[in-house]
Design a protein around this motif. Structure first.
Motif, mmCIF file in Angstrom:
data_model
loop_
_atom_site.group_PDB
_atom_site.id
_atom_site.type_symbol
_atom_site.label_atom_id
_atom_site.label_comp_id
_atom_site.label_asym_id
_atom_site.label_seq_id
_atom_site.Cartn_x
_atom_site.Cartn_y
_atom_site.Cartn_z
ATOM 1 N N ASN A 143 0.861 -1.186 0.000
ATOM 2 C CA ASN A 143 0.000 0.000 0.000
ATOM 3 C C ASN A 143 0.905 1.247 0.000
ATOM 4 N N LYS A 146 0.113 4.088 2.638
ATOM 5 C CA LYS A 146 0.404 3.677 4.014
ATOM 6 C C LYS A 146 1.914 3.544 4.241
ATOM 7 N N THR A 206 -4.266 2.849 -5.400
ATOM 8 C CA THR A 206 -5.349 2.008 -4.866
ATOM 9 C C THR A 206 -5.092 0.521 -5.147
ATOM 10 N N ASN A 207 -3.924 0.176 -5.624
ATOM 11 C CA ASN A 207 -3.631 -1.205 -6.044
ATOM 12 C C ASN A 207 -4.741 -1.746 -6.949
ATOM 13 N N LEU A 266 -7.888 -0.809 -2.921
ATOM 14 C CA LEU A 266 -7.751 -0.040 -1.674
ATOM 15 C C LEU A 266 -8.509 1.268 -1.832
#
Ligand code: PHE
Length: 460
Positions: free
Chosen positions: A247, A250, A421-422, A426
């Motif tokens: 992520n 993050k 957002t992959n 996400l």
């Protein structure tokens, strides 16, 4: 080298620790306390944290996006994303910055190794405030010692880099970063418990906003770039080894929190002890010699009545510096090694050897800047000072500005969203804000520092 044969970090935590290892370095434990000391304490820290949040995290995310999407070295990444354009020069500038910083950073890193050895042999015992400047001056001007230590540091870095991403960089970071946190916390507790520590704590915790001037903001911004390893594609290169499930938002937040935590903790180690030892905040005490002249004396004075504690604290402190410096030199070496190996198609081992030899050769001149070559000046600076000045004041901000412009304006918005957002798995409600910062806030703010620092227009 094709992408399928490329290694990745083995775990998400390994990726975070490796990136944090790059960020946490002499910038946190040496440069941050100096900047804080010279720029008004708590107020500077608040501005610094503002810079990390507003500029650091968005630019770090940009490097992650570029690296993870292309899975290649930083110069190759721009070639892939913007073929046939001049954007590749942003990557090339990054590689050059990595090379330049590595050559002079290894010199200071070598000093930390020498001071660890001095601490282990209890050399500082019984020495007083007047002895330390002479010890340092004698040591840095000894050409053989400085050069050998720089070379030793470069060789250790080399050995870890050639072991590869997973069993070299990641493994080393996974062991050493937790060790670094433990040492940091032990040292901070020792320091905060010293008599008279309250003056240091007050300096770090009670902001005096009248101390914030234009130059405070500029210093805080420069420090944020250096400390977060931004602007040269270091984190872009590391992100090229991220797995697809990492992520990006993050990870950038975690790395920034760890880096800021280490910097602030270093303040908690250094300032209570410095005030306890009766130092003032004059620029001599809190200047570049802080770690090598002021701190050894601080340990003698502060823990003087407890020689065992003074010994343990000094050894841990210098060992902490060695580890922090090493995880950063590894990351700079990796930027250049990945570039040479992928762009000139050769094995990692061969590329790393070329990089080590080239960097060590330049490093010798940087190390000699404190001895036989101290009279050799370019633009009025020794080679060491010139490299430090040019890389952190010019190359990194220029790199950071172009990275922000590239992701904010040039890259396809859908690609940016997919990376963050992959591919839609996400949620990233903050993305619009990040893009706004990358488009407008970051380039304008950085442009401002550059113009000012280069003295083109004196704004403050
Ligand atoms: N961030 C490192 C430090 O704080 C220095 C560094 C700068 C490392 C740029 C890599 C790239 O010491």
């Amino acid at each position: 080298m094709n992408n399928d044969s490329r290694e990745n970090f083995g775990s998400k935590i390994g990726a975070v620790l490796a990136a944090a290892g790059s960020a946490v370095g002499l910038g946190n434990i040496w440069r941050f306390p100096i900047e804080t000391g010279q720029n008004g304490g708590a107020a500077f820290i608040i501005v610094y944290i503002g810079c990390v949040l507003l500029l650091g995290i968005p630019i770090m995310m940009s490097e992650f996006i570029i690296g993870r999407h292309t899975h290649t070295n930083t110069a190759g990444a721009y070639r892939k994303l913007a073929p046939g354009t001049s954007w590749k020069w942003v990557g090339r500038l990054g590689v050059l910055s990595g090379f330049v910083i590595l050559s002079y950073y290894s010199v200071v890193a070598g000093w930390t190794a020498e001071y660890t050895a001095l601490a282990i042999t209890n050399y500082f015992d019984g020495k007083g405030a007047n002895d330390f400047p002479a010890i340092f001056a004698k040591f840095v001007s000894n050409p053989w010692l400085s050069v050998s230590l720089m070379l030793a540091f470069m060789i250790v870095t080399h050995v870890i880099v050639i072991r590869g991403v997973k069993s070299g960089i990641e493994k080393f970071s996974k062991v050493m970063m937790p060790a670094l946190f433990v040492i940091l916390i032990i040292l901070a507790i020792c320091s905060v418990m010293l008599p008279g520590a309250s003056q240091g704590l007050e300096f770090l915790l009670k902001p005096d906003f009248s101390k914030i001037t234009g130059s405070t903001v500029l210093s805080a911004m420069g420090q944020a770039f250096f400390s977060l390893s931004l602007g040269l594609g270091c984190l872009c290169t590391y992100a090229s080894y991220f797995g697809n499930d990492t992520n990006i938002g993050k990870t950038a937040l975690n790395v920034s929190i760890i880096d800021t935590f280490v910097a602030v903790m270093s303040g908690f180690i250094i300032f209570p002890a410095v005030f306890n030892a009766g130092y003032t905040l004059s620029s001599e005490d809190i200047g570049p010699s802080l770690l090598f002249i002021t701190m050894p004396n601080v340990f003698q004075q502060a823990f003087g009545s407890m020689p065992v504690l003074s010994y343990v604290v000094s050894v841990l402190f210098y060992f902490l510096l060695v580890v922090a410096a090493l995880t950063s030199t590894i990351s700079m070496h990796e930027v250049v090694t990945a570039y040479v190996s992928e762009e000139f198609t050769m094995t990692r081992r061969k590329a790393a050897t070329i990089v080590t030899i080239a960097c060590s050769t330049v490093g010798v001149f940087c190390a000699l800047s404190f001895g036989p070559l101290d009279g050799f000046k370019l633009f009025g600076m020794t080679l060491f000072d010139l490299f430090d000045y040019v890389s952190s004041n010019i190359f990194l901000p220029v790199g950071g500005m172009f990275i922000a412009l590239f992701v904010g304006w040039y890259l396809d918005k859908k690609m940016v969203r997919d990376e963050v957002t992959n591919n839609g798995t996400l949620r990233a409600p903050y993305l619009r804000l990040i893009v706004f910062i990358l488009r407008y806030v970051a380039p304008i703010a950085i442009g401002f520092i550059l113009i000012n620092q280069l003295g083109l227009v004196k704004l403050f």
